[in-house]
Design a protein around this motif. Structure first.
Motif, PDB file in Angstrom:
ATOM      1  N   ASN A  56       0.639  14.650  -9.476  1.00 42.27           N
ATOM      2  CA  ASN A  56       1.345  13.706  -8.612  1.00 42.27           C
ATOM      3  C   ASN A  56       0.811  12.286  -8.799  1.00 42.27           C
ATOM      4  OD1 ASN A  56       3.009  15.635  -7.561  1.00 42.27           O
ATOM      5  ND2 ASN A  56       1.917  15.834  -5.618  1.00 42.27           N
ATOM      6  N   SER A  57      -0.506  12.157  -8.923  1.00 45.24           N
ATOM      7  CA  SER A  57      -1.112  10.843  -9.110  1.00 45.24           C
ATOM      8  C   SER A  57      -0.666  10.219 -10.425  1.00 45.24           C
ATOM      9  CB  SER A  57      -2.636  10.950  -9.067  1.00 45.24           C
ATOM     10  OG  SER A  57      -3.223   9.692  -9.279  1.00 45.24           O
ATOM     11  N   GLU A  58      -0.680  11.005 -11.490  1.00 44.98           N
ATOM     12  CA  GLU A  58      -0.262  10.489 -12.793  1.00 44.98           C
ATOM     13  C   GLU A  58       1.224  10.143 -12.804  1.00 44.98           C
ATOM     14  OE1 GLU A  58      -1.610  13.248 -15.749  1.00 44.98           O
ATOM     15  OE2 GLU A  58      -3.720  12.800 -15.338  1.00 44.98           O
ATOM     16  N   ALA A  59       2.038  10.975 -12.161  1.00 41.08           N
ATOM     17  CA  ALA A  59       3.475  10.692 -12.081  1.00 41.08           C
ATOM     18  C   ALA A  59       3.720   9.416 -11.284  1.00 41.08           C
ATOM     19  CB  ALA A  59       4.206  11.866 -11.449  1.00 41.08           C
ATOM     20  N   GLN A  60       2.975   9.249 -10.194  1.00 44.59           N
ATOM     21  CA  GLN A  60       3.116   8.053  -9.367  1.00 44.59           C
ATOM     22  C   GLN A  60       2.704   6.814 -10.156  1.00 44.59           C
ATOM     23  OE1 GLN A  60       4.449   8.516  -6.272  1.00 44.59           O
ATOM     24  NE2 GLN A  60       4.761   6.336  -6.369  1.00 44.59           N
ATOM     25  N   GLN A  61       1.629   6.920 -10.904  1.00 47.80           N
ATOM     26  CA  GLN A  61       1.177   5.786 -11.712  1.00 47.80           C
ATOM     27  C   GLN A  61       2.252   5.381 -12.711  1.00 47.80           C
ATOM     28  OE1 GLN A  61      -2.886   6.113 -13.334  1.00 47.80           O
ATOM     29  NE2 GLN A  61      -3.232   7.715 -11.802  1.00 47.80           N
ATOM     30  N   GLN A  62       2.844   6.341 -13.399  1.00 46.22           N
ATOM     31  CA  GLN A  62       3.872   6.038 -14.386  1.00 46.22           C
ATOM     32  C   GLN A  62       5.106   5.409 -13.728  1.00 46.22           C
ATOM     33  OE1 GLN A  62       3.321   6.088 -17.666  1.00 46.22           O
ATOM     34  NE2 GLN A  62       1.266   6.651 -16.988  1.00 46.22           N
ATOM     35  N   LEU A  90      11.141   2.896  -1.343  1.00 48.43           N
ATOM     36  CA  LEU A  90      11.305   3.967  -0.349  1.00 48.43           C
ATOM     37  C   LEU A  90      11.901   5.237  -0.936  1.00 48.43           C
ATOM     38  CD1 LEU A  90      12.472   1.916   2.770  1.00 48.43           C
ATOM     39  CD2 LEU A  90      10.253   3.026   2.417  1.00 48.43           C
ATOM     40  N   THR A  91      12.386   5.165  -2.171  1.00 47.24           N
ATOM     41  CA  THR A  91      12.953   6.354  -2.814  1.00 47.24           C
ATOM     42  C   THR A  91      11.958   7.047  -3.737  1.00 47.24           C
ATOM     43  OG1 THR A  91      13.846   5.144  -4.702  1.00 47.24           O
ATOM     44  CG2 THR A  91      15.261   5.304  -2.743  1.00 47.24           C
ATOM     45  N   LEU A  92      10.745   6.500  -3.851  1.00 52.65           N
ATOM     46  CA  LEU A  92       9.756   7.106  -4.742  1.00 52.65           C
ATOM     47  C   LEU A  92       9.365   8.494  -4.246  1.00 52.65           C
ATOM     48  CD1 LEU A  92       7.413   4.027  -5.357  1.00 52.65           C
ATOM     49  CD2 LEU A  92       9.152   4.953  -6.891  1.00 52.65           C
ATOM     50  N   PRO A  93       9.276   9.464  -5.158  1.00 50.93           N
ATOM     51  CA  PRO A  93       8.885  10.813  -4.753  1.00 50.93           C
ATOM     52  C   PRO A  93       7.406  10.851  -4.366  1.00 50.93           C
ATOM     53  CG  PRO A  93       9.072  10.681  -7.128  1.00 50.93           C
ATOM     54  CD  PRO A  93       9.539   9.369  -6.587  1.00 50.93           C
ATOM     55  N   ASN A  94       7.077  11.751  -3.455  1.00 55.62           N
ATOM     56  CA  ASN A  94       5.695  12.003  -3.024  1.00 55.62           C
ATOM     57  C   ASN A  94       5.030  10.854  -2.288  1.00 55.62           C
ATOM     58  OD1 ASN A  94       5.597  14.662  -4.097  1.00 55.62           O
ATOM     59  ND2 ASN A  94       5.287  13.791  -6.127  1.00 55.62           N
ATOM     60  N   VAL A  95       5.776   9.839  -1.881  1.00 56.61           N
ATOM     61  CA  VAL A  95       5.200   8.745  -1.101  1.00 56.61           C
ATOM     62  C   VAL A  95       5.455   9.043   0.372  1.00 56.61           C
ATOM     63  CG1 VAL A  95       5.342   6.287  -0.557  1.00 56.61           C
ATOM     64  CG2 VAL A  95       5.435   7.050  -2.929  1.00 56.61           C
ATOM     65  N   SER A  96       4.374   9.121   1.155  1.00 55.11           N
ATOM     66  CA  SER A  96       4.514   9.433   2.570  1.00 55.11           C
ATOM     67  C   SER A  96       4.476   8.193   3.460  1.00 55.11           C
ATOM     68  CB  SER A  96       3.416  10.406   3.016  1.00 55.11           C
ATOM     69  OG  SER A  96       2.144   9.799   2.892  1.00 55.11           O
ATOM     70  N   ASP A  97       3.942   7.068   2.935  1.00 53.08           N
ATOM     71  CA  ASP A  97       3.848   5.864   3.746  1.00 53.08           C
ATOM     72  C   ASP A  97       3.765   4.646   2.840  1.00 53.08           C
ATOM     73  OD1 ASP A  97       3.648   4.354   6.103  1.00 53.08           O
ATOM     74  OD2 ASP A  97       1.463   4.466   6.126  1.00 53.08           O
ATOM     75  N   GLU A 118       0.851  -1.185   0.000  1.00 53.17           N
ATOM     76  CA  GLU A 118       0.000   0.000   0.000  1.00 53.17           C
ATOM     77  C   GLU A 118       0.890   1.239   0.000  1.00 53.17           C
ATOM     78  OE1 GLU A 118      -2.415  -0.253   3.496  1.00 53.17           O
ATOM     79  OE2 GLU A 118      -3.441  -2.064   2.817  1.00 53.17           O
ATOM     80  N   PHE A 119       0.581   2.171  -0.902  1.00 59.75           N
ATOM     81  CA  PHE A 119       1.316   3.423  -0.985  1.00 59.75           C
ATOM     82  C   PHE A 119       0.372   4.575  -0.655  1.00 59.75           C
ATOM     83  CE2 PHE A 119       3.303   0.551  -3.963  1.00 59.75           C
ATOM     84  CZ  PHE A 119       4.656   0.746  -3.761  1.00 59.75           C
ATOM     85  N   LYS A 120       0.822   5.468   0.208  1.00 59.34           N
ATOM     86  CA  LYS A 120       0.086   6.696   0.485  1.00 59.34           C
ATOM     87  C   LYS A 120       0.893   7.845  -0.112  1.00 59.34           C
ATOM     88  CE  LYS A 120      -2.585   9.062   3.918  1.00 59.34           C
ATOM     89  NZ  LYS A 120      -3.640   9.278   2.952  1.00 59.34           N
ATOM     90  N   VAL A 121       0.218   8.670  -0.904  1.00 58.34           N
ATOM     91  CA  VAL A 121       0.875   9.789  -1.572  1.00 58.34           C
ATOM     92  C   VAL A 121       0.808  11.013  -0.670  1.00 58.34           C
ATOM     93  CG1 VAL A 121       0.813  11.264  -3.616  1.00 58.34           C
ATOM     94  CG2 VAL A 121       0.303   8.834  -3.824  1.00 58.34           C
ATOM     95  N   ALA A 122       1.907  11.770  -0.608  1.00 54.68           N
ATOM     96  CA  ALA A 122       2.013  12.911   0.304  1.00 54.68           C
ATOM     97  C   ALA A 122       1.171  14.099  -0.147  1.00 54.68           C
ATOM     98  CB  ALA A 122       3.468  13.335   0.449  1.00 54.68           C
ATOM     99  N   HIS A 123       1.291  14.499  -1.360  1.00 61.52           N
ATOM    100  CA  HIS A 123       0.608  15.695  -1.854  1.00 61.52           C
ATOM    101  C   HIS A 123      -0.348  15.290  -2.974  1.00 61.52           C
ATOM    102  CE1 HIS A 123       3.544  17.897   0.464  1.00 61.52           C
ATOM    103  NE2 HIS A 123       4.502  17.239  -0.161  1.00 61.52           N
ATOM    104  N   HIS A 124      -1.635  15.367  -2.695  1.00 58.82           N
ATOM    105  CA  HIS A 124      -2.624  14.938  -3.678  1.00 58.82           C
ATOM    106  C   HIS A 124      -2.841  15.999  -4.764  1.00 58.82           C
ATOM    107  CE1 HIS A 124      -3.772  12.088  -0.433  1.00 58.82           C
ATOM    108  NE2 HIS A 124      -3.882  11.304  -1.484  1.00 58.82           N
ATOM    109  N   SER A 125      -2.597  15.571  -5.977  1.00 52.83           N
ATOM    110  CA  SER A 125      -2.897  16.386  -7.149  1.00 52.83           C
ATOM    111  C   SER A 125      -2.956  15.439  -8.331  1.00 52.83           C
ATOM    112  CB  SER A 125      -1.832  17.459  -7.390  1.00 52.83           C
ATOM    113  OG  SER A 125      -0.634  16.873  -7.838  1.00 52.83           O
ATOM    114  N   ARG A 126      -3.582  15.882  -9.383  1.00 53.67           N
ATOM    115  CA  ARG A 126      -3.672  15.045 -10.578  1.00 53.67           C
ATOM    116  C   ARG A 126      -2.272  14.736 -11.113  1.00 53.67           C
ATOM    117  NH1 ARG A 126      -7.644  16.610 -15.172  1.00 53.67           N
ATOM    118  NH2 ARG A 126      -8.998  15.339 -13.901  1.00 53.67           N
TER     119      ARG A 126
END
Length: 157
Positions: free
Chosen positions: A81-87, A128-135, A71-79
């Motif tokens: 950030n979500s799209e970047a995280q998905q990629q 653990l090095t992924l950007p914008n992941v808080s947990d 499970e990944f929790k994203v730190a800063h919610h925005s479209r």
């Protein structure tokens, strides 16, 4: 839902059972002649309902003995950030499936690796090095009960 009739549904059920079945075998099972059956299969492929054909490989037999649901929790919610995280998650080969979810986490990924040491390396060097992941929370599968089950398809019209 697309306009699928009873023949389309029957074809999809056959292909879920055995994607290597020949057109003639499928046509016989669904009570169509081979030519219209093949035409329907091609239409299902073109429409994207059939996305492709793959081999169901036994993970343990090829040395991939550990499945982890992460499970990944994203730190800063925005479209963005979500799209970047998905990629970013799509680019990690050990992630075999991934979902944008609601609840306490934002993404749920199925990770398949050799063993605990391999997962530790993936976790510390990549996840653990992924950007914008808080947990990050890891849930280890003890045993597979059912994987890659066929979809329960609706009845055709």
């Amino acid at each position: 839902m697309p306009n699928l009739d009873k023949f389309d549904i029957a074809i999809l059920k056959c292909l879920q059972e055995d994607a290597r079945a020949t057109n003639v075998e499928i046509a016989e099972k669904v009570n169509l002649s081979p030519s219209p059956c093949l035409r329907r299969i091609r239409n299902l492929e073109r429409s994207g309902i059939i996305r492709g054909y793959t081999a169901d490989i036994d993970r343990k037999e090829v040395g991939l003995g550990l499945t982890v649901f992460v499970e990944f929790k994203v730190a800063h919610h925005s479209r963005e950030n979500s799209e970047a995280q998905q990629q970013t998650l799509l680019a990690i080969p050990e992630i075999v499936s991934c979902f944008l979810i609601s609840g306490t986490a934002d993404f749920l990924a199925e990770v398949v690796v050799e063993d605990l040491a391999a997962y530790e390396r993936l976790l510390t060097e990549t996840l653990l090095t992924l950007p914008n992941v808080s947990d990050i929370r890891s849930n280890f599968a003890i045993r597979s009960i059912k994987t890659h089950g066929p979809l329960k398809l609706p009845e055709g019209k």
